[in-house]
Write a protein that holds these residues in place. Structure first.
Motif, short mmCIF file in Angstrom:
data_model
loop_
_atom_site.label_atom_id
_atom_site.label_comp_id
_atom_site.label_asym_id
_atom_site.label_seq_id
_atom_site.Cartn_x
_atom_site.Cartn_y
_atom_site.Cartn_z
N LYS A 1 1.07 -1.56 0.25
CA LYS A 1 -0.05 0.21 -0.24
C LYS A 1 1.01 0.87 0.23
O LYS A 1 1.79 1.12 0.23
N MET A 2 0.36 2.23 -0.41
CA MET A 2 1.01 3.74 -0.11
C MET A 2 0.57 4.66 1.23
O MET A 2 -0.59 4.01 2.04
N LYS A 3 1.53 5.16 1.93
CA LYS A 3 1.06 5.72 3.10
C LYS A 3 1.03 6.80 2.62
O LYS A 3 1.70 7.92 1.44
N ILE A 4 -0.48 7.94 2.94
CA ILE A 4 -0.94 9.03 2.46
C ILE A 4 -1.32 9.96 3.61
O ILE A 4 -1.88 9.30 4.78
N GLU A 5 -1.24 10.84 3.66
CA GLU A 5 -1.28 11.65 5.10
C GLU A 5 -1.56 12.84 4.49
O GLU A 5 -1.64 13.22 4.18
N ASN A 6 -2.74 13.44 5.17
CA ASN A 6 -3.23 14.37 5.08
C ASN A 6 -3.52 14.58 3.21
O ASN A 6 -3.24 15.77 2.27
N SER A 7 -3.59 13.59 2.83
CA SER A 7 -4.00 13.69 1.15
C SER A 7 -3.07 14.07 0.22
O SER A 7 -2.75 14.61 -0.39
N VAL A 8 -1.84 13.35 1.01
CA VAL A 8 -0.12 13.79 0.04
C VAL A 8 0.26 12.17 0.81
O VAL A 8 0.39 11.95 1.77
N ALA A 9 0.63 11.71 -0.91
CA ALA A 9 1.15 10.06 -0.83
C ALA A 9 2.61 10.61 -0.57
O ALA A 9 3.22 11.27 -1.13
N MET B 1 -7.07 0.75 -3.70
CA MET B 1 -8.13 0.94 -3.19
C MET B 1 -7.06 0.23 -1.78
O MET B 1 -7.88 0.96 -0.63
N LEU B 2 -6.02 -0.56 -1.76
CA LEU B 2 -5.55 -0.61 -0.75
C LEU B 2 -5.36 0.36 0.41
O LEU B 2 -4.90 0.10 1.70
N SER B 3 -5.06 1.31 0.11
CA SER B 3 -4.50 2.53 0.40
C SER B 3 -5.77 3.33 0.65
O SER B 3 -5.51 4.60 0.75
N GLY B 4 -7.07 3.39 0.33
CA GLY B 4 -7.96 3.79 1.05
C GLY B 4 -8.90 4.79 -0.46
O GLY B 4 -9.41 5.83 0.04
N VAL B 5 -8.05 4.48 -1.51
CA VAL B 5 -9.00 5.30 -2.99
C VAL B 5 -9.52 4.45 -3.78
O VAL B 5 -8.69 3.62 -4.31
N ASP C 1 -5.71 12.49 -13.64
CA ASP C 1 -5.80 13.89 -14.37
C ASP C 1 -5.20 13.65 -16.40
O ASP C 1 -4.69 12.68 -16.08
N LEU C 2 -5.02 14.88 -16.67
CA LEU C 2 -4.31 14.50 -17.95
C LEU C 2 -2.90 15.06 -17.53
O LEU C 2 -1.87 14.45 -18.61
N ASP C 3 -2.05 15.19 -16.41
CA ASP C 3 -0.94 15.11 -16.19
C ASP C 3 -0.83 13.52 -15.25
O ASP C 3 1.15 13.85 -14.72
N LEU C 4 -1.87 12.83 -15.63
CA LEU C 4 -1.55 11.61 -15.09
C LEU C 4 -1.58 11.44 -13.36
O LEU C 4 -1.14 10.31 -12.49
N LYS C 5 -2.11 12.52 -12.40
CA LYS C 5 -2.18 13.15 -11.32
C LYS C 5 -3.48 12.11 -10.38
O LYS C 5 -4.42 12.37 -11.33
N VAL C 6 -3.16 11.81 -9.56
CA VAL C 6 -4.60 10.75 -8.89
C VAL C 6 -5.19 11.69 -7.90
O VAL C 6 -4.33 12.57 -7.68
N GLN C 7 -6.05 12.64 -8.35
CA GLN C 7 -7.43 13.37 -8.61
C GLN C 7 -7.70 13.42 -7.14
O GLN C 7 -7.68 12.47 -5.94
N GLY C 8 -7.19 14.20 -6.42
CA GLY C 8 -7.73 14.57 -4.54
C GLY C 8 -6.25 13.90 -4.21
O GLY C 8 -6.56 13.96 -2.65
N ILE C 9 -5.34 13.36 -4.64
CA ILE C 9 -4.21 12.95 -3.74
C ILE C 9 -2.47 13.92 -4.05
O ILE C 9 -2.38 12.95 -5.26
N LYS C 10 -2.11 14.66 -3.33
CA LYS C 10 -0.85 15.28 -4.08
C LYS C 10 0.36 14.38 -4.28
O LYS C 10 0.47 13.27 -3.65
N ASN C 11 1.49 14.64 -5.25
CA ASN C 11 2.52 13.77 -5.32
C ASN C 11 2.13 11.96 -5.92
O ASN C 11 2.99 11.23 -4.85
N LEU C 12 0.94 11.91 -6.18
CA LEU C 12 0.31 10.54 -6.99
C LEU C 12 0.26 10.48 -7.99
O LEU C 12 -0.98 10.90 -7.91
N ARG C 13 0.92 9.30 -8.51
CA ARG C 13 0.78 9.47 -10.11
C ARG C 13 0.50 7.82 -9.96
O ARG C 13 0.92 7.05 -9.95
#
Length: 597
Positions: free
Chosen positions: A265-273, A307-311, A548-560
């Motif tokens: 899984k990923m560690k995600i804190e305050n919507s930041v991976a 999904m395992l990471s809550g997204v 998005d079109l920059d392949l960023k996961v919506q709502g999660i910073k630093n995760l693509r």
């Protein structure tokens, strides 16, 4: 005289040994030299998955020595089994340690004649990913596919003209008459060569030409038509992304590659991976990323990790028992190709004779020259339309490729023993061929879900193949095109005969009637391993988008995410070439971001 013969034999053997040493002198150690056992706690970029996309990204993002990159791969290096480099052996690895061994669920009205009534949905597991075990067919898709990405799905900047420079950048075309083409590139990492052809190819191509299809470069301006297959093969060796992008350039100080590293899984804190949890040598570890975590686990594993990471979908995560971090439609759109094998006898030895293909002479030809029947699985391919008036106006409906022999075993198709005993085993030494007819744009949409919170559980995969009656009707129309092709003078001259397709489990219907073929479709259709779109890209307001079109996961910073899962829709072709081009473009996007920062 005897001494002369003996001397000649010794010289011959030594020559073979010398060539073997020259061609494989760094194997299997080449793959091993890339691996890092001692990892740092933090990197600029952490890439999860070393497949067709991940290997490209690791190579490109580490070109600037100022940035540190970690590539985590659950499988082995690409020399784990040296024979994986031999293209014709691809089917041997579909059920090996170099594959994830995923299967579909039982699905009503589909896969009835397959083992356990489930379709194999395999992906590669190792450095190179699916490019390590695929059939090596280099097929990008129709220009209409990528223009649809832009026009239909709103993915501006991802149209054909945007991607063509990256197809060319990745390519090292080795086909002489295409070397000056505006649609091909020279000097890139991935070699593209023309398939070694049996005489059967000429009959196949003449037959489709008689139906009005032109000989074409299916990776050029117009995909529709008939052609010899273009393969990702260099001097007889599989041109996988792991070997070509990573192996050929050797170890880099700023790139660490860790195999047998299972990400949980990923560690995600305050919507930041901020980091990635993984297990290596039985020990759970955490590695942090200063800039980006990039998921390149593929169509099944990237949504699984999200999904395992809550997204993921709120209701599904709640049912599984995973705390929600971000409600996104992860895994809700699974595109996949469906295919059926149509077999034919012939009365002439113009096919690939298995005894010759498996002979010592074939092995010697391959070892000495990198040529011969061990270098390719398919001879030729046709891209077809139900309505030929649509040629040049839209993408094709079918891909039909010629396997110039009867299947010798059941590894690829995965029929149950009853079906295999009727359709495969009796024809092992029969002169003949198979046509894999593939519907390249099915209407059915599948899904990927979690089985549990256990990361070692396989995901739940539903293809929904043949749930939409339009797909069955389209495949029936495709079978009629193949029947028409087999009735041409070219095919009549070798007595092409569909009698091999008679099956007792559909004998309640008149052979070759609509009902007969519908029955066959329900029993022996298979997935063609071209799954995409489970983390699809899209524009703001698109309820189906995950990135998005920059392949960023919506709502999660630093995760693509960058792999086949982000494709808005499956292309009219194998997916490997498109994924490589997407990864090349994405790497350039990140480099531009660095300059702007």
């Amino acid at each position: 005289m005897e001494f002369t013969k003996f001397t000649a034999f010794v010289v011959f053997v030594l020559a073979i040994g010398y060539q073997v040493v020259l061609r494989y002198r760094n194997r299997p150690s080449l793959g091993e030299t890339l691996i890092t056992e001692t990892l740092k706690d933090e990197y600029d970029y952490v890439i999860v998955g070393a497949g067709s996309a991940g290997s490209v990204l690791a190579a490109r993002l580490s070109e600037d020595s100022k940035y540190s990159v970690l590539l985590l791969e659950a499988g082995e290096h690409f020399d784990y089994d040296p024979n994986v480099h031999i293209p014709v052996l691809a089917f041997e690895y579909l059920h090996s340690d170099l594959a994830w061994l995923y299967k579909s669920e039982k699905e009503e009205g589909a896969f009835l004649g397959l083992k356990d009534e489930t379709a194999v949905l395999n992906r590669g597991k190792g450095i190179g990913g699916s490019s390590l075990i695929n059939a090596c067919m280099y097929s990008r898709g129709s220009p209409f596919d990528f223009d649809d990405w832009e026009k239909k799905y709103g993915c501006k900047g991802w149209g054909f003209n945007d991607l063509l420079p990256y197809f060319k950048k990745a390519e090292d075309i080795q086909i002489e008459h295409l070397e000056t083409s505006d649609y091909h590139g020279k000097g890139g990492p991935i070699a593209v060569t023309e398939s070694e052809s049996t005489p059967l190819t000429d009959y196949f191509m003449r037959a489709f030409k008689a139906l009005g299809y032109k000989e074409t470069d299916y990776n050029g301006k117009i995909q529709t038509g008939v052609s010899r297959v273009q393969n990702t093969v260099r001097n007889g060796v599989r041109s996988s992304t792991g070997l070509e992008y990573l192996g050929k350039f050797g170890r880099k100080e700023n790139l660490d590659i860790s195999t047998n590293s299972f990400v949980t899984k990923m560690k995600i804190e305050n919507s930041v991976a901020t980091g990635v949890y993984f297990i290596k040598n039985g020990i759970k570890r955490l590695v942090k990323a200063k800039r980006d975590i990039i998921l390149s686990g593929g169509t099944f594993n990237s949504p699984k990790l999200l999904m395992l990471s809550g997204v993921g979908p709120k209701d599904h995560l709640k049912n599984v028992g995973i705390p929600l971090i971000k409600d996104l439609p992860v895994g809700k759109k699974l595109d996949d190709h469906i295919s059926i094998a149509i077999s034919s006898r012939i009365n002439q030895s113009v096919h690939l004779d298995k005894q010759k293909a498996q002979s010592i002479w074939a092995l010697l030809e391959y070892t000495l020259f990198g040529t011969g029947p061990l270098t390719s699985l398919a001879d030729s391919v046709a891209f077809l339309h139900i309505d030929k008036a649509r040629i040049g106006k839209e993408r094709p409906d079918f891909m039909a490729f010629l396997v110039p022999t009867t299947f010798g075993d059941n590894k690829f198709l995965g029929y149950n023993e009853t079906v295999a005993s009727e359709l495969i085993y009796p024809y092992v030494n029969t002169p003949g061929f198979n046509i894999m007819l593939t519907l390249v744009h099915p209407k059915g949409i599948g899904s990927v879900r979690l089985q549990s919170t256990d990361p070692f559980d396989s995901p739940i995969l539903d293809t929904n193949h043949l749930k939409d009656r339009r797909d069955e009707n389209a495949l029936l129309a495709g079978i009629r095109i193949i029947e028409e092709m087999l009735s041409t003078e070219a095919m009549k001259s070798i007595k092409a005969d569909l009698g091999m397709n008679k099956a007792s489990f559909c004998s309640q219907h008149e052979f070759r009637s609509d009902d007969f073929w519908r029955c066959m479709l329900r029993h022996i259709s298979v997935s063609f391993y071209h799954s995409t779109s489970t983390c699809k890209m899209g524009t703001k307001g698109d309820p189906t988008r995950v990135v998005d079109l920059d392949l960023k996961v919506q709502g999660i910073k630093n995760l693509r995410v960058c792999d086949a899962s982000v494709l808005p829709a499956v292309p009219s072709a194998n997916t490997n070439a498109a994924v490589i081009a997407v990864a090349e473009k994405f790497a350039d996007m990140i480099k531009i971001e660095r300059l702007k920062a």
